[in-house]
Design an enzyme around this catalytic site. Structure first.
Site, mmCIF file in Angstrom:
data_model
loop_
_atom_site.group_PDB
_atom_site.id
_atom_site.type_symbol
_atom_site.label_atom_id
_atom_site.label_comp_id
_atom_site.label_asym_id
_atom_site.label_seq_id
_atom_site.Cartn_x
_atom_site.Cartn_y
_atom_site.Cartn_z
ATOM 1 N N ASP A 174 0.827 -1.212 0.000
ATOM 2 C CA ASP A 174 0.000 0.000 0.000
ATOM 3 C C ASP A 174 0.858 1.258 0.000
ATOM 4 O O ASP A 174 0.665 2.173 -0.816
ATOM 5 C CB ASP A 174 -0.913 0.020 1.225
ATOM 6 C CG ASP A 174 -2.201 -0.747 1.025
ATOM 7 O OD1 ASP A 174 -2.638 -0.900 -0.127
ATOM 8 O OD2 ASP A 174 -2.798 -1.188 2.017
ATOM 9 N N GLN A 175 1.786 1.323 0.939
ATOM 10 C CA GLN A 175 2.585 2.538 1.051
ATOM 11 C C GLN A 175 3.532 2.696 -0.135
ATOM 12 O O GLN A 175 3.776 3.821 -0.592
ATOM 13 C CB GLN A 175 3.342 2.547 2.377
ATOM 14 C CG GLN A 175 2.413 2.730 3.563
ATOM 15 C CD GLN A 175 3.159 2.927 4.862
ATOM 16 O OE1 GLN A 175 3.190 2.042 5.698
ATOM 17 N NE2 GLN A 175 3.769 4.074 5.042
#
Length: 402
Positions: A174-175
């Protein structure tokens, strides 16, 4: 290290953030910390899904949400209602970036696809954050971080030898995807200065996962090697892993022959340097189990701090295995100024990780704390030309949260 709200290269840039969870919000948070005016568009009832993800909560606020939404203004707006979509389209006309992570096909269904919005505003940079990418047989499938760790190969190579794979403990995909989205947006804005037109930027969780296993893919394509869980071992280098000491654990990186010789000297096994099993890195990798058993037997005789001091004196990269509490309280973390205090009406003592980047020696900081749902609805709609009566009517109809 001091911090600053600028360098603000994106000052004057307006971003409409129509994303939830982590990847898209993290991208928008980066852009905000670099000076952009980020308007977070949320459901007027519950807001971003990430607000409810927990425990842990911090005075009732989801820590996952707090970690990815600093520096934004919240517009509580229903996209299911035509009046809500009309309000968003008014904002699009004056926006620079439209960032969305709606389920596949929904943006087009709502009239918020790239073609529709860029027909209204040719300077708009339109960024889609997806699961599997915008083409291919899986393009319409949903996805989350853990799913992409599975589909992208990471779980198969993470964990202990001979045991089932495990998820990486943070939302790495995600990051990472949020970071790639921010980089793509910045590149498109830079190109817009040259051409006068925006662009469509596509990123996906799956592509990020594939990018993160790059050297493993190269290894497979080279000779068919399929990596599996190696614990803390770095598969191409030995010794490079966590070793047990008398009172804890220590990561040691012996990345070349010089460092290997230094390790051998520190642990009192200088004869290993000339052992034909260990003379070169490829030989050490082939005989890793034998080598690491010898080293761990030596390291188990004393404490982590003892070995850490001696390895550092010998120029060997080494670090104790820290947990989150250790990191939060580390003097190095404090010296870097990366944990930023932020005033929040519901969360006294709030501290969040600022951007992991500094300019001229000063940390890039968030400009404000994460917003409440709809905290800035009235001011944002007023900026879009809505009068007080119109805003009250939309609030009464529950199209907005004001």
């Amino acid at each position: 290290m001091m911090g600053r709200v600028g360098l603000t290269p994106l000052e004057g840039i307006r971003v409409l953030d129509v994303t939830t969870s982590i990847a898209g919000p993290y991208c928008a948070q980066i852009l905000s910390a670099l000076g952009a005016d980020v308007i977070k568009v949320e459901r007027p009832d519950t807001g971003d899904d990430g607000r409810a993800w927990g425990p842990p909560f911090w005075h009732g606020e989801g820590t996952m949400f707090l970690s990815a939404n600093a520096g934004k203004r919240s517009l509580g707006l229903s996209l299911r209602d035509p009046r809500g979509r009309d309000a968003l389209l008014r904002l699009v006309d004056g926006a620079d970036v439209f960032l969305q992570s709606l389920r596949p096909g929904l943006a087009d269904e709502l009239g918020l696809g790239s073609d529709a919005l860029r027909a209204r505003n040719r300077r708009l940079v339109y960024c889609s954050v997806g699961a599997y990418g915008h083409v291919g047989p899986l393009r319409d499938e949903p996805g989350y971080d853990a799913l992409m760790q599975a589909a992208g190969g990471l779980i198969s190579m993470t964990g202990e030898p001979g045991r089932p794979g495990v998820r990486v403990g943070s939302s790495l995909i995600d990051q990472g995807t949020g970071t790639w989205a921010a980089l793509g947006v910045l590149a498109a804005l830079l190109d817009r200065d040259r051409t006068g037109e925006g662009a469509v930027v596509d990123v996906s969780l799956y592509e990020t996962a594939v990018g993160y296993i790059g050297y493993h893919l190269a290894g497979y394509l080279a000779d068919g090697t399929v990596p599996h869980g190696q614990g803390t071992r770095f598969p191409m280098v030995a010794p490079y892993q966590v070793f047990a000491t008398r009172d804890g654990e220590l990561m040691i990186a012996g990345g070349n022959d010089r460092l290997f010789a230094a390790i051998c000297g520190v642990v009192g096994r200088p004869q290993l340097v000339d052992d034909p099993r260990f003379r070169t890195n490829p030989e050490r990798v082939r005989h890793r189990d034998e080598l690491c058993e010898i080293l761990e037997d030596a390291l188990s005789t004393n404490d982590t701090a003892y070995w850490l001091d001696r390895l550092k004196d010998a120029g060997v990269p080494a670090a104790p295995v820290a947990d989150t509490a250790d990191v939060a309280e580390s003097p190095q973390t404090e010296a870097l100024g990366i944990l930023q205090p932020l005033a929040h009406p519901a969360v006294p003592g709030l501290r969040l990780a600022a951007l992991p980047v500094s300019f001229d020696g000063e940390r890039a900081l968030h400009r404000s704390s994460p917003p409440a749902v709809g905290e800035h609805t009235v001011e944002v709609l007023a900026e879009a030309g809505y009068g007080p009566e119109e805003i009250r009517a939309l609030a009464a109809a529950e199209v907005i949260r004001a």
